[in-house]
Design an enzyme around this catalytic site. Structure first.
Site, PDB file in Angstrom:
ATOM      1  N   ALA A   1      20.168  47.658  13.595  1.00 60.48           N
ATOM      2  CA  ALA A   1      19.147  46.932  14.361  1.00 60.48           C
ATOM      3  C   ALA A   1      18.479  45.819  13.569  1.00 60.48           C
ATOM      4  CB  ALA A   1      18.098  47.913  14.865  1.00 60.48           C
TER       5      ALA A   1
ATOM      6  N   LYS B   1      34.523  43.406  16.657  1.00 59.72           N
ATOM      7  CA  LYS B   1      35.399  43.062  15.556  1.00 59.72           C
ATOM      8  C   LYS B   1      34.593  42.848  14.276  1.00 59.72           C
ATOM      9  CE  LYS B   1      35.815  38.119  15.210  1.00 59.72           C
ATOM     10  NZ  LYS B   1      34.839  37.381  15.894  1.00 59.72           N
TER      11      LYS B   1
ATOM     12  N   GLY C   1      33.982  38.054  28.243  1.00 64.39           N
ATOM     13  CA  GLY C   1      32.781  38.038  29.078  1.00 64.39           C
ATOM     14  C   GLY C   1      32.431  36.636  29.561  1.00 64.39           C
TER      15      GLY C   1
ATOM     16  N   GLU D   1      34.995  23.996  16.951  1.00 64.08           N
ATOM     17  CA  GLU D   1      33.561  24.016  16.667  1.00 64.08           C
ATOM     18  C   GLU D   1      33.220  22.835  15.768  1.00 64.08           C
ATOM     19  OE1 GLU D   1      31.876  28.606  16.936  1.00 64.08           O
ATOM     20  OE2 GLU D   1      32.575  27.859  15.021  1.00 64.08           O
TER      21      GLU D   1
ATOM     22  N   HIS E   1      40.162  36.215  20.266  1.00 65.69           N
ATOM     23  CA  HIS E   1      39.719  35.440  21.432  1.00 65.69           C
ATOM     24  C   HIS E   1      40.876  34.667  22.082  1.00 65.69           C
ATOM     25  CE1 HIS E   1      35.928  36.583  19.898  1.00 65.69           C
ATOM     26  NE2 HIS E   1      35.666  35.540  19.134  1.00 65.69           N
TER      27      HIS E   1
ATOM     28  N   ARG F   1      44.857  24.475  28.533  1.00 62.38           N
ATOM     29  CA  ARG F   1      45.459  23.255  29.086  1.00 62.38           C
ATOM     30  C   ARG F   1      46.915  23.561  29.431  1.00 62.38           C
ATOM     31  NH1 ARG F   1      43.947  17.678  28.725  1.00 62.38           N
ATOM     32  NH2 ARG F   1      42.000  18.517  27.904  1.00 62.38           N
TER      33      ARG F   1
ATOM     34  N   ARG G   1      38.310  24.686  31.600  1.00 58.97           N
ATOM     35  CA  ARG G   1      37.370  24.428  30.517  1.00 58.97           C
ATOM     36  C   ARG G   1      36.428  25.620  30.391  1.00 58.97           C
ATOM     37  NH1 ARG G   1      35.691  19.508  27.522  1.00 58.97           N
ATOM     38  NH2 ARG G   1      33.509  19.774  27.049  1.00 58.97           N
TER      39      ARG G   1
ATOM     40  N   TYR H   1      39.836  21.334  36.148  1.00 58.47           N
ATOM     41  CA  TYR H   1      40.300  20.063  36.706  1.00 58.47           C
ATOM     42  C   TYR H   1      41.802  19.935  36.584  1.00 58.47           C
ATOM     43  CZ  TYR H   1      39.857  18.221  31.871  1.00 58.47           C
ATOM     44  OH  TYR H   1      39.947  18.021  30.522  1.00 58.47           O
TER      45      TYR H   1
ATOM     46  N   LEU I   1      36.581  20.308  39.551  1.00 61.83           N
ATOM     47  CA  LEU I   1      35.597  21.315  39.943  1.00 61.83           C
ATOM     48  C   LEU I   1      34.730  21.601  38.718  1.00 61.83           C
ATOM     49  CD1 LEU I   1      34.508  23.421  41.966  1.00 61.83           C
ATOM     50  CD2 LEU I   1      36.227  24.990  41.134  1.00 61.83           C
TER      51      LEU I   1
HETATM   52  C1  BG6 Z   1      32.964  34.680  16.920  1.00 69.39           C
HETATM   53  C2  BG6 Z   1      33.459  34.140  15.615  1.00 69.39           C
HETATM   54  O1  BG6 Z   1      33.740  35.770  17.325  1.00 69.39           O
HETATM   55  O2  BG6 Z   1      33.025  33.656  17.906  1.00 69.39           O
HETATM   56  C3  BG6 Z   1      32.679  32.913  15.207  1.00 69.39           C
HETATM   57  O3  BG6 Z   1      33.322  35.147  14.627  1.00 69.39           O
HETATM   58  C4  BG6 Z   1      32.654  31.895  16.312  1.00 69.39           C
HETATM   59  O4  BG6 Z   1      33.215  32.347  14.028  1.00 69.39           O
HETATM   60  C5  BG6 Z   1      32.224  32.551  17.616  1.00 69.39           C
HETATM   61  O5  BG6 Z   1      31.743  30.888  15.957  1.00 69.39           O
HETATM   62  C6  BG6 Z   1      32.324  31.583  18.778  1.00 69.39           C
HETATM   63  O6  BG6 Z   1      31.742  32.146  19.907  1.00 69.39           O
HETATM   64  P1  BG6 Z   1      31.151  31.219  21.049  1.00 69.39           P
HETATM   65  O7  BG6 Z   1      30.772  32.171  22.127  1.00 69.39           O
HETATM   66  O8  BG6 Z   1      29.993  30.480  20.465  1.00 69.39           O
HETATM   67  O9  BG6 Z   1      32.233  30.280  21.430  1.00 69.39           O
END
Ligand code: BG6
Length: 527
Positions: free
Chosen positions: A49, A182, A215, A250, A274, A382, A405, A413, A434
């Site tokens: 926590a 993870k 999610g 990012e 992901h 894409r 997207r 789109y 859209l």
């Molecule tokens: C996390 C990664 O799982 O996802 C991070 O550990 C990354 O490195 C993040 O920045 C990105 O999540 P989101 O929801 O901001 O795209």
């Protein structure tokens, strides 16, 4: 808890609950606790926590769910960590992430009044027994109560903590569910060890493995798009699709997270989980029903058709500072003081090409691409269609693309060719667009964690990772990861704020992705 508050979507709390129940019914769930016990006490325990994940994500999510009356009416929260903290101190730590509006102050106080905090060791059964005593106090006198444990913890303590939960903290008056994030190991062997450990303590129905990309609105939309629109089904195959690209970018580096990141790297951090999850939803066959197990059976089948990757299938990169950049951009990965190993060859960028060896996809490159410190923030799928056969327009038609997207600015789109409006008989690239921000102006899209935590209360595992999915994901990536680490391959350098290693573009061309550069989609809200 007062029931006078309204959900964000401006409907009454009762309607919110009714909607959730309806949606659960439609999910056709009959697994353990596959329904929402709205009036039963629930005890939500956040282990870890005082840590980063708890204060940045878990407490804010619990507060938003509570604020919007989405939790069972009698939910209480327990924080557990090693540091000695008062509830006030915990509240202070979380505060800047909670996004409390002035008019929500009273509600916010109610939320914290339902919180308790205990300091305890992660390896002490006695401490967990004491935690259990506290939980029992709350359960005294009620016939039923459910328990949820969120492991917002470093993986080094997953094992002792889960053993202590099993031995000292299982609910006796209702179900117990374990939520875990993870890293699920760092390769096939360590992940299998963790899975075996968890399986020795809990049933698969009790374990909720979070991949928060599952999610996200547009990731959840993939199944609806594919299987409820006649228009996509017939073209969703190797005869029509040239390549599929799944991108995560990012615009910032690892700053401050180097300790964790340097031992994992971008392939484990983003690609193996992901991006691969998105791939399996894009590529899977239609499940027999929308039951979580039918869906996950199909996802596993796709993964099983992908062979292990080798170095020839990837490009890896590491960012360096841009001397002309400003602020953070001046610094490279190795300048991050939390990256201790100054010779680190950990990739911060990776591009991998996967082939799905089945009848639908054989020969269609699935390109996964992710990186930190790039030129923009973007996650998207894409789908690039093949060239029009028998072209009569002298090579003018560009390939169609369907773009989903994910963020920022959820949109769907379809890039297509159109006659240039007016007298001319020329043609141009345009799109059917859209964009959610324009089409669904008033819709509130919940945060990924809100959906997922609520799903755990409801007992829906549709958007959680099953152990066999995880096993297949590690199978695909482990040989490559070991190879990169053992041979200490130096990643290509790319500048902070750039598009990544320059050779990536050539690699994409070689894998049937054509970038014409003649067209740029501009989100309508930015026009
Ligand atoms: C996390 C990664 O799982 O996802 C991070 O550990 C990354 O490195 C993040 O920045 C990105 O999540 P989101 O929801 O901001 O795209």
């Amino acid at each position: 808890m007062t029931s006078k508050q309204e959900c964000n979507s401006n409907i009454s709390p009762e309607s919110c609950l009714a909607l959730i129940r309806k949606s659960l019914k439609s999910k056709n769930m009959d697994s353990e606790g596959g329904h929402f016990d709205g009036n039963m006490p629930h005890l939500f325990v956040v282990l870890g926590a005082s840590g980063d994940l708890a204060k940045k994500k878990i407490y804010p999510t619990l507060w938003w769910l509570f604020r919007d009356n989405l939790l069972p009416t009698e939910t209480v929260f327990y924080g557990y960590a090693r540091s000695k903290l008062t509830i006030d101190e915990l509240k202070q730590q979380c505060h800047q992430y909670m996004k409390v509006k002035p008019e929500e102050e009273e509600r916010y106080e109610q939320f914290w009044n339902l919180n308790q905090y205990f300091a305890g060791q992660y390896d002490s059964r006695k401490d967990f027994e004491m935690l259990n005593q506290e939980l029992l106090v709350h359960e005294r006198g009620v016939p039923k109560a459910n328990r949820l444990f969120y492991l917002a913890l470093p993986p080094s303590v997953f094992e002792p903590v889960t053993v202590h939960i099993k031995n000292a903290c299982m609910g006796q008056k209702g179900w117990t569910r374990i939520i875990i994030e993870k890293p699920f190991g760092r390769d096939a062997a360590t992940s299998a060890k963790l899975s075996d450990h968890l399986a020795s303590l809990f049933s698969e129905e009790q374990i909720y493995r979070i991949d928060h990309y599952l999610g996200k609105e547009m990731v959840q939309n993939l199944m609806t798009l594919r299987f409820s629109n006649r228009i996509f089904g017939p073209t969703w195959n190797r005869d029509n699709i040239a390549s599929v690209q799944i991108t995560f970018k990012e615009p910032f580096g690892t700053h401050g997270r180097g300790g964790y990141f340097d031992t994992f790297g971008i392939i484990r951090d983003v690609m193996q989980n992901h991006l691969l999850q998105i791939l399996s939803l894009v590529a899977m066959e239609k499940p027999a029903t929308v039951h979580p197990d039918d869906i996950r059976n199909e996802k596993v089948k796709v993964l099983r058709s992908i062979r292990e990757l080798t170095q020839d299938d990837v490009i890896i990169g590491q960012y360096v500072g841009d001397p002309e950049g400003t602020g953070e951009a001046k610094y490279g990965y190795l300048d991050d003081e939390t990256v201790v190993n100054k010779d680190s060859v950990t990739p911060t960028y990776a591009l991998a090409v996967l082939n799905i060896n089945n009848e639908r996809w054989d020969g269609v490159p699935f390109i996964l691409r992710c990186g930190k410190a790039l030129n923009e923030r973007k996650a998207e799928v894409r789908i690039q269609y093949r060239d029009v056969p028998g072209d009569i327009f002298e090579g003018k038609p560009k390939r169609n693309e369907l773009v989903i997207r994910v963020q920022p600015g959820e949109a769907l789109y379809l890039k297509l060719m159109c006659k240039t409006p007016g007298m001319t008989f020329d043609m141009e690239e345009t799109e059917l667009d859209l964009t959610y921000g324009s089409r669904y102006k008033d819709a509130k899209l919940p945060d990924a964690y809100e959906r997922l935590i609520l799903d755990v209360f409801c007992g829906s595992q549709m958007h959680f990772v099953r152990s066999d999915e995880l096993r297949e994901a590690w199978r695909i990536f482990t040989p490559l990861l070991h190879d990169i680490e053992e041979s200490k391959i130096k990643p290509t350098q790319y500048k902070y704020g750039s598009r990544g290693p320059p050779e990536a573009d050539q690699f994409l061309r070689e894998h049937n992705y054509i970038y014409s550069g003649s067209y740029k989609w501009i989100q309508p809200s930015h026009l």
